[in-house]
Design a protein around this motif. Structure first.
Motif, PDB file in Angstrom:
ATOM      1  N   ALA A  98       0.871  -1.174   0.000  1.00 38.70           N
ATOM      2  CA  ALA A  98       0.000   0.000   0.000  1.00 38.70           C
ATOM      3  C   ALA A  98       0.913   1.231   0.000  1.00 38.70           C
ATOM      4  O   ALA A  98       2.122   1.124   0.241  1.00 38.70           O
ATOM      5  CB  ALA A  98      -0.884  -0.009   1.235  1.00 38.70           C
ATOM      6  N   LEU A  99       0.333   2.383  -0.269  1.00 36.78           N
ATOM      7  CA  LEU A  99       1.147   3.587  -0.475  1.00 36.78           C
ATOM      8  C   LEU A  99       2.044   3.911   0.722  1.00 36.78           C
ATOM      9  O   LEU A  99       3.256   4.088   0.574  1.00 36.78           O
ATOM     10  CB  LEU A  99       0.216   4.760  -0.795  1.00 36.78           C
ATOM     11  CG  LEU A  99       0.793   6.163  -0.751  1.00 36.78           C
ATOM     12  CD1 LEU A  99       2.026   6.291  -1.631  1.00 36.78           C
ATOM     13  CD2 LEU A  99      -0.252   7.166  -1.209  1.00 36.78           C
ATOM     14  N   THR A 100       1.460   4.005   1.906  1.00 35.65           N
ATOM     15  CA  THR A 100       2.274   4.430   3.050  1.00 35.65           C
ATOM     16  C   THR A 100       3.333   3.380   3.386  1.00 35.65           C
ATOM     17  O   THR A 100       4.456   3.714   3.774  1.00 35.65           O
ATOM     18  CB  THR A 100       1.385   4.728   4.270  1.00 35.65           C
ATOM     19  OG1 THR A 100       0.315   5.585   3.859  1.00 35.65           O
ATOM     20  CG2 THR A 100       2.183   5.420   5.368  1.00 35.65           C
ATOM     21  N   SER A 129      -0.725  10.910   6.455  1.00 34.75           N
ATOM     22  CA  SER A 129      -0.029   9.625   6.479  1.00 34.75           C
ATOM     23  C   SER A 129       1.442   9.789   6.079  1.00 34.75           C
ATOM     24  O   SER A 129       2.333   9.173   6.664  1.00 34.75           O
ATOM     25  CB  SER A 129      -0.721   8.641   5.540  1.00 34.75           C
ATOM     26  OG  SER A 129      -0.355   7.321   5.852  1.00 34.75           O
ATOM     27  N   ASP A 130       1.701  10.635   5.105  1.00 33.75           N
ATOM     28  CA  ASP A 130       3.081  10.869   4.665  1.00 33.75           C
ATOM     29  C   ASP A 130       3.890  11.491   5.793  1.00 33.75           C
ATOM     30  O   ASP A 130       5.048  11.147   6.028  1.00 33.75           O
ATOM     31  CB  ASP A 130       3.108  11.799   3.442  1.00 33.75           C
ATOM     32  CG  ASP A 130       2.360  11.209   2.251  1.00 33.75           C
ATOM     33  OD1 ASP A 130       1.248  10.677   2.444  1.00 33.75           O
ATOM     34  OD2 ASP A 130       2.882  11.272   1.130  1.00 33.75           O
ATOM     35  N   TYR A 186      -2.872  17.162  -2.574  1.00 34.32           N
ATOM     36  CA  TYR A 186      -4.190  16.523  -2.468  1.00 34.32           C
ATOM     37  C   TYR A 186      -5.301  17.503  -2.099  1.00 34.32           C
ATOM     38  O   TYR A 186      -6.439  17.350  -2.528  1.00 34.32           O
ATOM     39  CB  TYR A 186      -4.129  15.370  -1.450  1.00 34.32           C
ATOM     40  CG  TYR A 186      -4.361  15.780  -0.014  1.00 34.32           C
ATOM     41  CD1 TYR A 186      -5.611  15.601   0.589  1.00 34.32           C
ATOM     42  CD2 TYR A 186      -3.354  16.380   0.740  1.00 34.32           C
ATOM     43  CE1 TYR A 186      -5.826  15.998   1.904  1.00 34.32           C
ATOM     44  CE2 TYR A 186      -3.562  16.763   2.041  1.00 34.32           C
ATOM     45  CZ  TYR A 186      -4.797  16.576   2.627  1.00 34.32           C
ATOM     46  OH  TYR A 186      -5.011  16.975   3.909  1.00 34.32           O
ATOM     47  N   ASP A 211       5.515  11.545  -4.117  1.00 33.70           N
ATOM     48  CA  ASP A 211       4.276  10.846  -3.825  1.00 33.70           C
ATOM     49  C   ASP A 211       3.274  11.203  -4.927  1.00 33.70           C
ATOM     50  O   ASP A 211       2.821  12.354  -5.009  1.00 33.70           O
ATOM     51  CB  ASP A 211       3.740  11.250  -2.447  1.00 33.70           C
ATOM     52  CG  ASP A 211       2.508  10.430  -2.078  1.00 33.70           C
ATOM     53  OD1 ASP A 211       1.774  10.018  -3.004  1.00 33.70           O
ATOM     54  OD2 ASP A 211       2.279  10.223  -0.879  1.00 33.70           O
ATOM     55  N   HIS A 214      -2.028  11.552  -6.123  1.00 33.25           N
ATOM     56  CA  HIS A 214      -3.021  12.323  -6.882  1.00 33.25           C
ATOM     57  C   HIS A 214      -2.555  12.672  -8.288  1.00 33.25           C
ATOM     58  O   HIS A 214      -3.227  13.409  -8.994  1.00 33.25           O
ATOM     59  CB  HIS A 214      -3.391  13.594  -6.106  1.00 33.25           C
ATOM     60  CG  HIS A 214      -4.313  13.301  -4.957  1.00 33.25           C
ATOM     61  ND1 HIS A 214      -5.669  13.490  -5.027  1.00 33.25           N
ATOM     62  CD2 HIS A 214      -4.074  12.771  -3.736  1.00 33.25           C
ATOM     63  CE1 HIS A 214      -6.230  13.113  -3.893  1.00 33.25           C
ATOM     64  NE2 HIS A 214      -5.275  12.671  -3.083  1.00 33.25           N
ATOM     65  N   CYS A 234      -0.773   5.288  -4.917  1.00 33.24           N
ATOM     66  CA  CYS A 234      -1.803   4.300  -4.644  1.00 33.24           C
ATOM     67  C   CYS A 234      -2.591   4.083  -5.931  1.00 33.24           C
ATOM     68  O   CYS A 234      -2.481   4.858  -6.883  1.00 33.24           O
ATOM     69  CB  CYS A 234      -2.702   4.756  -3.507  1.00 33.24           C
ATOM     70  SG  CYS A 234      -3.404   6.383  -3.736  1.00 33.24           S
ATOM     71  N   LYS A 237      -7.264   5.700  -6.478  1.00 30.87           N
ATOM     72  CA  LYS A 237      -7.783   7.025  -6.858  1.00 30.87           C
ATOM     73  C   LYS A 237      -8.005   7.020  -8.367  1.00 30.87           C
ATOM     74  O   LYS A 237      -8.898   6.332  -8.846  1.00 30.87           O
ATOM     75  CB  LYS A 237      -6.835   8.100  -6.351  1.00 30.87           C
ATOM     76  CG  LYS A 237      -6.868   8.157  -4.807  1.00 30.87           C
ATOM     77  CD  LYS A 237      -5.809   9.015  -4.162  1.00 30.87           C
ATOM     78  CE  LYS A 237      -5.982   8.954  -2.636  1.00 30.87           C
ATOM     79  NZ  LYS A 237      -4.813   9.462  -1.907  1.00 30.87           N
TER      80      LYS A 237
HETATM   81  C1  LIG Z   1      -4.508   8.914  -0.632  1.00 30.17           C
HETATM   82  C2  LIG Z   1      -3.196   9.258  -0.051  1.00 30.17           C
HETATM   83  C3  LIG Z   1      -2.591   8.458   0.951  1.00 30.17           C
HETATM   84  C4  LIG Z   1      -3.270   7.228   1.490  1.00 30.17           C
HETATM   85  O1  LIG Z   1      -2.357   6.330   2.025  1.00 30.17           O
HETATM   86  P1  LIG Z   1      -2.612   4.759   2.006  1.00 30.17           P
HETATM   87  O2  LIG Z   1      -1.335   4.206   2.501  1.00 30.17           O
HETATM   88  O3  LIG Z   1      -2.950   4.387   0.584  1.00 30.17           O
HETATM   89  O4  LIG Z   1      -3.764   4.457   2.899  1.00 30.17           O
HETATM   90  C5  LIG Z   1      -1.347   8.836   1.408  1.00 30.17           C
HETATM   91  N1  LIG Z   1      -0.728   9.954   0.942  1.00 30.17           N
HETATM   92  C6  LIG Z   1      -1.286  10.744  -0.003  1.00 30.17           C
HETATM   93  C7  LIG Z   1      -0.569  11.959  -0.473  1.00 30.17           C
HETATM   94  C8  LIG Z   1      -2.537  10.433  -0.498  1.00 30.17           C
HETATM   95  O5  LIG Z   1      -3.112  11.245  -1.404  1.00 30.17           O
END
Ligand SMILES: *Cc1c(COP(=O)(O)O)cnc(C)c1O
Length: 415
Positions: A98-100, A129-130, A186, A211, A214, A234, A237
């Motif tokens: 997953a992204l994070t 999250s970042d 975002y 990242d 988006h 991710c 989106k």
């Molecule tokens: C959508 C998004 C995330 C979501 O994190 P997941 O690990 O996919 O839950 C994190 N960072 C950015 C910049 C996002 O747009």
């Protein structure tokens, strides 16, 4: 990296019939403008997932090696289809995790702070999250998140300026280990000049991670040519691969011979000897070498149906349709509702993607009320506190007519 497209003309919304459109409260198709948050389901996705369930049922463990898309190599054609969307060679791209999680894995390799050079530069107002990931990584190395995370603030216009990032790196580049920057912000929808940011990082000898949450499937990106060190994104989106879909990761080929540390697992071991189960880790060359576990095939199976649609149109043609559509929407909003709404997103085409972030001038209460009325009328955007409605016409399934419908609904429904 060449892109072949089978379509010669494309207008926004032309592939709408290839998606499942959720119904609104009136039982009619809703007006879905939320692809920046969760893209719609391609009509062929459930067959693609069922095909893997069926192969599992029919073949059991043999499914790993059966046919051209056995599970052992299931991720490779996905990388081939992702590569043109991010301007990469296929060996630089992998779909995993997953992204994070991928931010953490990339920082484990690329964030190697020393006492002299340990800062991480991000944008103020980054996706939480970042920020959590970065602070925890800084602290994992025994440094201080409060001191060593530097957040570059937007200017009075609410936007981040590449020039400010350049100035920062000119002054403090020798103390900075990593820049983690979004391709598209975002909250505001601002698109950055990623090539310029990459140049500034290289000038300062600073590693750049992007990242693209988006950006991917929204704006064309040229990670390889721009010399970006790594990127993550991710797939739920604009890539329409469904909730919690398997994310993506790019590692530039220039690092292929670097002896950098990584968090390893057997799926990153070179393919030829992986199943011989040797005790010592020999990484696959390229991005594949960062895989850890064998991937969730049922989840990966949602990627090809959507990536096929991107391949059919081509990201450049899609971007042209998107730019025209979002431009049309911005013009209409400013003409018809400019006294009540402010578009926060920059309006120059190269500084915006699909998404417009619209501030309701009368504030939170009126804004929220407008948003809820739109929802009750089957118009799905999303709400960001305190006063922003985000709408993102996605050119695969949204059209100019959708934008017109949004503006007339807004005019009618304003509290
Ligand atoms: C959508 C998004 C995330 C979501 O994190 P997941 O690990 O996919 O839950 C994190 N960072 C950015 C910049 C996002 O747009």
């Amino acid at each position: 990296m060449t892109e072949f497209s089978t379509r010669h003309d494309f207008e926004a919304g032309d592939l709408r019939d290839r998606f499942r459109i959720p119904l609104g409260p009136d039982g009619e198709d809703c007006l879905y403008l939320c692809g920046n948050s969760l893209g719609l389901q391609p009509a062929s996705t459930s067959d693609a997932v069922n095909a893997e369930l069926e192969r599992w049922g029919r073949l059991g463990v043999a499914g790993h090696f059966d046919g051209p898309v056995g599970w052992m190599d299931f991720h490779r054609p996905i990388a081939d289809a992702l590569a043109p969307l991010v301007g990469a060679q296929a060996n630089e791209v992998v779909a995993m995790n997953a992204l994070t999680v991928n931010i953490h894995l990339m920082m484990a390799s690329f964030y190697r702070p020393t006492a002299e050079r340990r800062r991480v530069l991000m944008e103020k107002g980054a996706f939480p999250s970042d920020r959590h990931a970065v602070i925890s990584q800084i602290e994992l190395h025994g440094y201080s998140g409060a001191e060593d995370l530097v957040e570059l603030a937007p200017r009075r216009d609410g936007l981040l300026h590449e020039e400010d990032l350049e100035d920062y790196l000119e002054r403090y580049g020798d103390q900075t280990a990593l820049v983690l920057w979004p391709g598209v912000q975002y909250a505001t929808g601002q698109v950055f000049d990623m090539e310029r940011i990459s140049r500034a990082c290289r000038r300062a000898g600073v590693t750049l991670g992007l990242d693209l949450a988006h950006a991917v499937g929204n704006v064309p990106v040229q990670l390889h040519d721009w010399g970006v060190d790594f990127a993550v994104w991710c797939s739920y989106k604009y890539l329409n691969a469904g909730p919690g879909a398997v994310a993506g990761c790019f590692i530039h080929d220039k690092h292929v011979n670097d002896e950098m540390p990584r968090l390893s697992g057997w799926w990153g071991h070179e393919r030829a000897t992986r199943m011989k189960m040797p005790p010592d880790f020999i990484p696959s060359r390229g991005a594949d070498g960062w895989q850890i576990s064998n991937p969730p095939i049922l989840s990966l199976a949602t990627l090809p149906p959507s990536l096929e649609l991107f391949g059919e149109v081509g990201i450049d043609r899609l971007r042209a349709a998107s730019t025209a559509m979002t431009g049309h929407l911005a013009t209409k909003i400013n003409e018809e509702l400019g006294d009540r709404l402010d578009i926060v997103t920059p309006l120059e085409p190269h500084r915006r993607g699909c998404q417009l972030s619209i501030r309701v001038r009368e504030g939170q209460q009126q804004g929220r009320a407008l948003f809820e009325r739109l929802e009750a009328h089957g118009i799905i955007g999303d709400w960001r506190e305190p006063d922003i409605i985000r709408v993102a016409p996605a050119p695969l399934y949204n059209s100019i007519a959708d934008c017109d419908r949004l503006v007339s609904a807004m005019a009618k429904l304003f509290p």
